[in-house]
Design a protein around this motif. Structure first.
Motif, PDB file in Angstrom:
ATOM      1  N   SER A 220       0.787  -1.241   0.000  1.00  0.00           N
ATOM      2  CA  SER A 220       0.000   0.000   0.000  1.00  0.00           C
ATOM      3  C   SER A 220       0.816   1.288   0.000  1.00  0.00           C
ATOM      4  CB  SER A 220      -0.992   0.003   1.169  1.00  0.00           C
ATOM      5  OG  SER A 220      -0.313  -0.104   2.412  1.00  0.00           O
ATOM      6  N   PRO A 221       1.984   1.390   0.658  1.00  0.00           N
ATOM      7  CA  PRO A 221       2.732   2.664   0.600  1.00  0.00           C
ATOM      8  C   PRO A 221       3.200   3.044  -0.796  1.00  0.00           C
ATOM      9  CG  PRO A 221       3.492   1.321   2.458  1.00  0.00           C
ATOM     10  CD  PRO A 221       2.591   0.448   1.619  1.00  0.00           C
ATOM     11  N   TRP A 222       3.318   2.059  -1.688  1.00  0.00           N
ATOM     12  CA  TRP A 222       3.809   2.350  -3.030  1.00  0.00           C
ATOM     13  C   TRP A 222       2.806   3.124  -3.868  1.00  0.00           C
ATOM     14  CZ3 TRP A 222       8.665   2.306  -4.306  1.00  0.00           C
ATOM     15  CH2 TRP A 222       9.548   1.511  -3.582  1.00  0.00           C
ATOM     16  N   TRP A 223       1.530   3.028  -3.535  1.00  0.00           N
ATOM     17  CA  TRP A 223       0.551   3.856  -4.255  1.00  0.00           C
ATOM     18  C   TRP A 223       0.877   5.335  -4.034  1.00  0.00           C
ATOM     19  CZ3 TRP A 223      -1.537   0.964  -7.626  1.00  0.00           C
ATOM     20  CH2 TRP A 223      -2.083  -0.292  -7.330  1.00  0.00           C
ATOM     21  N   LEU A 237      -7.883  -9.504  -4.259  1.00  0.00           N
ATOM     22  CA  LEU A 237      -7.381  -9.285  -2.906  1.00  0.00           C
ATOM     23  C   LEU A 237      -7.377  -7.808  -2.554  1.00  0.00           C
ATOM     24  CD1 LEU A 237      -4.295 -11.699  -2.911  1.00  0.00           C
ATOM     25  CD2 LEU A 237      -6.490 -12.075  -1.743  1.00  0.00           C
ATOM     26  N   PHE A 238      -7.155  -6.963  -3.537  1.00  0.00           N
ATOM     27  CA  PHE A 238      -7.075  -5.529  -3.295  1.00  0.00           C
ATOM     28  C   PHE A 238      -8.431  -4.955  -2.917  1.00  0.00           C
ATOM     29  CE2 PHE A 238      -3.237  -6.464  -5.455  1.00  0.00           C
ATOM     30  CZ  PHE A 238      -2.318  -5.523  -5.037  1.00  0.00           C
ATOM     31  N   SER A 239      -9.467  -5.399  -3.607  1.00  0.00           N
ATOM     32  CA  SER A 239     -10.795  -4.905  -3.281  1.00  0.00           C
ATOM     33  C   SER A 239     -11.255  -5.465  -1.941  1.00  0.00           C
ATOM     34  CB  SER A 239     -11.789  -5.269  -4.384  1.00  0.00           C
ATOM     35  OG  SER A 239     -11.846  -6.662  -4.583  1.00  0.00           O
ATOM     36  N   GLN A 240     -10.832  -6.680  -1.602  1.00  0.00           N
ATOM     37  CA  GLN A 240     -11.191  -7.259  -0.311  1.00  0.00           C
ATOM     38  C   GLN A 240     -10.544  -6.479   0.830  1.00  0.00           C
ATOM     39  OE1 GLN A 240      -9.990 -11.366  -0.612  1.00  0.00           O
ATOM     40  NE2 GLN A 240     -11.387 -11.775  -2.301  1.00  0.00           N
ATOM     41  N   LEU A 241      -9.288  -6.074   0.640  1.00  0.00           N
ATOM     42  CA  LEU A 241      -8.586  -5.329   1.675  1.00  0.00           C
ATOM     43  C   LEU A 241      -9.226  -3.978   1.908  1.00  0.00           C
ATOM     44  CD1 LEU A 241      -6.044  -5.072   3.537  1.00  0.00           C
ATOM     45  CD2 LEU A 241      -4.969  -3.893   1.621  1.00  0.00           C
ATOM     46  N   SER A 242      -9.585  -3.301   0.830  1.00  0.00           N
ATOM     47  CA  SER A 242     -10.091  -1.935   0.954  1.00  0.00           C
ATOM     48  C   SER A 242     -11.601  -1.865   1.125  1.00  0.00           C
ATOM     49  CB  SER A 242      -9.719  -1.143  -0.297  1.00  0.00           C
ATOM     50  OG  SER A 242     -10.392  -1.683  -1.420  1.00  0.00           O
ATOM     51  N   ASP A 243     -12.273  -3.012   1.011  1.00  0.00           N
ATOM     52  CA  ASP A 243     -13.735  -3.032   1.052  1.00  0.00           C
ATOM     53  C   ASP A 243     -14.296  -2.090  -0.003  1.00  0.00           C
ATOM     54  OD1 ASP A 243     -16.399  -2.293   3.404  1.00  0.00           O
ATOM     55  OD2 ASP A 243     -16.225  -3.905   1.913  1.00  0.00           O
ATOM     56  N   ALA A 244     -13.633  -2.140  -1.184  1.00  0.00           N
ATOM     57  CA  ALA A 244     -14.037  -1.353  -2.359  1.00  0.00           C
ATOM     58  C   ALA A 244     -13.799   0.142  -2.188  1.00  0.00           C
ATOM     59  CB  ALA A 244     -15.495  -1.623  -2.726  1.00  0.00           C
ATOM     60  N   ALA A 245     -13.022   0.529  -1.176  1.00  0.00           N
ATOM     61  CA  ALA A 245     -12.693   1.954  -1.001  1.00  0.00           C
ATOM     62  C   ALA A 245     -11.584   2.339  -1.965  1.00  0.00           C
ATOM     63  CB  ALA A 245     -12.255   2.222   0.436  1.00  0.00           C
ATOM     64  N   GLU A 246     -11.438   3.617  -2.225  1.00  0.00           N
ATOM     65  CA  GLU A 246     -10.421   4.096  -3.153  1.00  0.00           C
ATOM     66  C   GLU A 246      -9.064   4.089  -2.476  1.00  0.00           C
ATOM     67  OE1 GLU A 246      -9.671   8.005  -5.945  1.00  0.00           O
ATOM     68  OE2 GLU A 246     -11.669   7.481  -5.216  1.00  0.00           O
ATOM     69  N   TYR A 247      -8.035   3.700  -3.221  1.00  0.00           N
ATOM     70  CA  TYR A 247      -6.682   3.659  -2.702  1.00  0.00           C
ATOM     71  C   TYR A 247      -6.049   5.047  -2.723  1.00  0.00           C
ATOM     72  CZ  TYR A 247      -7.287  -1.266  -3.707  1.00  0.00           C
ATOM     73  OH  TYR A 247      -7.769  -2.538  -3.747  1.00  0.00           O
ATOM     74  N   PRO A 248      -4.979   5.253  -1.917  1.00  0.00           N
ATOM     75  CA  PRO A 248      -4.229   6.508  -2.021  1.00  0.00           C
ATOM     76  C   PRO A 248      -3.697   6.673  -3.433  1.00  0.00           C
ATOM     77  CG  PRO A 248      -3.590   5.268  -0.056  1.00  0.00           C
ATOM     78  CD  PRO A 248      -4.462   4.373  -0.884  1.00  0.00           C
ATOM     79  N   GLN A 249      -3.703   7.890  -3.915  1.00  0.00           N
ATOM     80  CA  GLN A 249      -3.368   8.133  -5.312  1.00  0.00           C
ATOM     81  C   GLN A 249      -2.005   8.779  -5.525  1.00  0.00           C
ATOM     82  OE1 GLN A 249      -5.335   7.483  -8.096  1.00  0.00           O
ATOM     83  NE2 GLN A 249      -6.653   6.306  -6.779  1.00  0.00           N
ATOM     84  N   GLY A 250      -1.346   9.298  -4.498  1.00  0.00           N
ATOM     85  CA  GLY A 250      -0.053   9.949  -4.716  1.00  0.00           C
ATOM     86  C   GLY A 250      -0.232  11.331  -5.320  1.00  0.00           C
TER      87      GLY A 250
END
Length: 263
Positions: A220-223, A237-250
Motif C-alpha cells: 500500500s505505501p507504493w501507491w 485481494l485488493f478490493s477485499q482489503l479496501s472493502d471497495a474503497a479508493e486507494y491513495p493516489q499519490g
C-alpha cells in the motif's frame, strides 16, 4: 496511455490454470479488466501463450516448446495440474488469445517471453504482425525483459505501446532504454524498487507497473509513491482489503485510473 490499477497475472493465476483461455474468462468473470499473459514460439513458429521454456510444470508433458509443433502441443492437457475442473484444457495460440481478449472486452499486457537460447527477433517478428488490428491501441501493451525484442517491435510498428520489464534493480540507464524503444511504461519488481526512481519516472510521463503483488497491505505505501498499476495473481485481494474503497493516489491523482475491481 493510461493503465488500469490492477492486472491479472497470466490471466488470473489464482483462479484458473495460468496462460490459458480459461484464465482469461475467469478474469473477466471476476471483473478484472486487464490481464497479463506470456507469448513464446513452438518449434514450427506458432506463437502460443506460455511462460516456461518447457511444459513440465503446467501440463502432463515434459516437452520443451522448442521441440514440439502445434499439433503435438495440442495433445497435452494443460489444465488438470491446476484442478480437475480444467481437465482437457489445451495450449492456446496467440491468435486465439487475442480473439478471446477482444470478445471479453479486456485490456492486454502481452509479454514477449524470451527463454534461454531462444531468438528474440524471430519471436517478435512472429508476434507483431498478429497484433495489427487485433485490439484497440488503448487496450494493448507489449512488454518484455528483452531490449532486443522491444527495439525490434518498435521498428516494426512504432505505434505500439511498449513496456520495459526489469528483473533486479532498475538500472541507471533506464531513461536511455525508454528513449531507445519509445516505451510508455516501466515494469519492476516492487521489492527492488526505489521511491525516488518512481518519482522520476512519473515526472517523465511514464506509467509505473509493479509485479507480482499478492500482499495488498504490504504494498500500500507504493501507491503514495506514484505507482500506477500492479500485476497480481489475484487482483480481487485488493478490493477485499479496501472493502471497495479508493486507494491513495499519490501526487498525480488526475492521471490515476480507478480500481477496475471496484468499478
Amino acid at each position: 496511455m493510461l493503465l488500469p490499477r490492477l492486472m491479472g497475472h497470466r490471466g488470473f493465476a489464482a483462479r484458473a490454470p495460468e496462460n490459458t483461455l480459461s484464465a482469461l474468462r475467469a478474469a473477466a468473470e471476476a471483473g478484472i479488466r486487464w490481464v497479463e499473459i506470456d507469448v513464446q514460439l513452438l518449434a514450427d513458429g506458432t506463437p502460443v501463450i506460455w511462460h516456461d521454456a518447457h511444459m513440465a510444470r503446467c501440463s502432463n508433458s515434459r516437452a520443451f516448446l522448442s521441440q514440439v509443433g502445434l499439433a503435438e502441443a495440442r495433445r497435452f492437457d494443460v489444465g488438470s495440474w491446476f484442478s480437475p475442473e480444467f481437465a482437457g484444457e489445451r495450449i492456446a495460440t496467440l491468435e486465439e488469445a487475442l480473439a478471446t481478449v477482444n470478445e471479453l472486452g479486456l485490456g492486454l499486457n502481452l509479454e514477449i517471453k524470451v527463454s534461454t537460447a531462444r531468438d528474440p527477433l524471430r519471436l517478435t517478428e512472429a508476434v507483431v504482425p498478429l497484433l495489427n488490428g487485433a485490439l484497440p491501441s488503448d487496450r494493448l501493451l507489449l512488454s518484455s525483459f528483452s531490449q532486443e525484442a522491444l527495439y525490434r517491435a518498435h521498428r516494426l510498428d512504432p505505434s505500439l505501446n511498449l513496456g520495459i520489464l526489469y528483473d533486479e534493480k532498475v538500472p541507471r540507464v533506464w531513461q536511455w532504454d525508454v528513449e531507445r524503444v519509445g516505451a510508455v511504461s516501466i515494469h519492476a519488481n516492487w521489492e527492488n524498487l526505489n521511491p525516488n526512481i518512481v518519482k522520476e519516472m512519473r515526472q517523465k510521463g511514464l506509467e509505473v507497473v509493479c509485479y507480482t503483488v499478492n500482499d495488498p497491505e504490504a504494498f500500500s505505501p507504493w501507491w503514495e509513491c506514484g505507482v500506477n498499476s500492479v500485476i497480481s495473481d489475484d487482483p480481487t485481494l485488493f478490493s477485499q482489503l479496501s472493502d471497495a474503497a479508493e486507494y491513495p493516489q499519490g501526487e498525480d491523482n488526475e492521471h490515476q485510473p480507478s480500481d477496475p475491481i471496484a468499478d
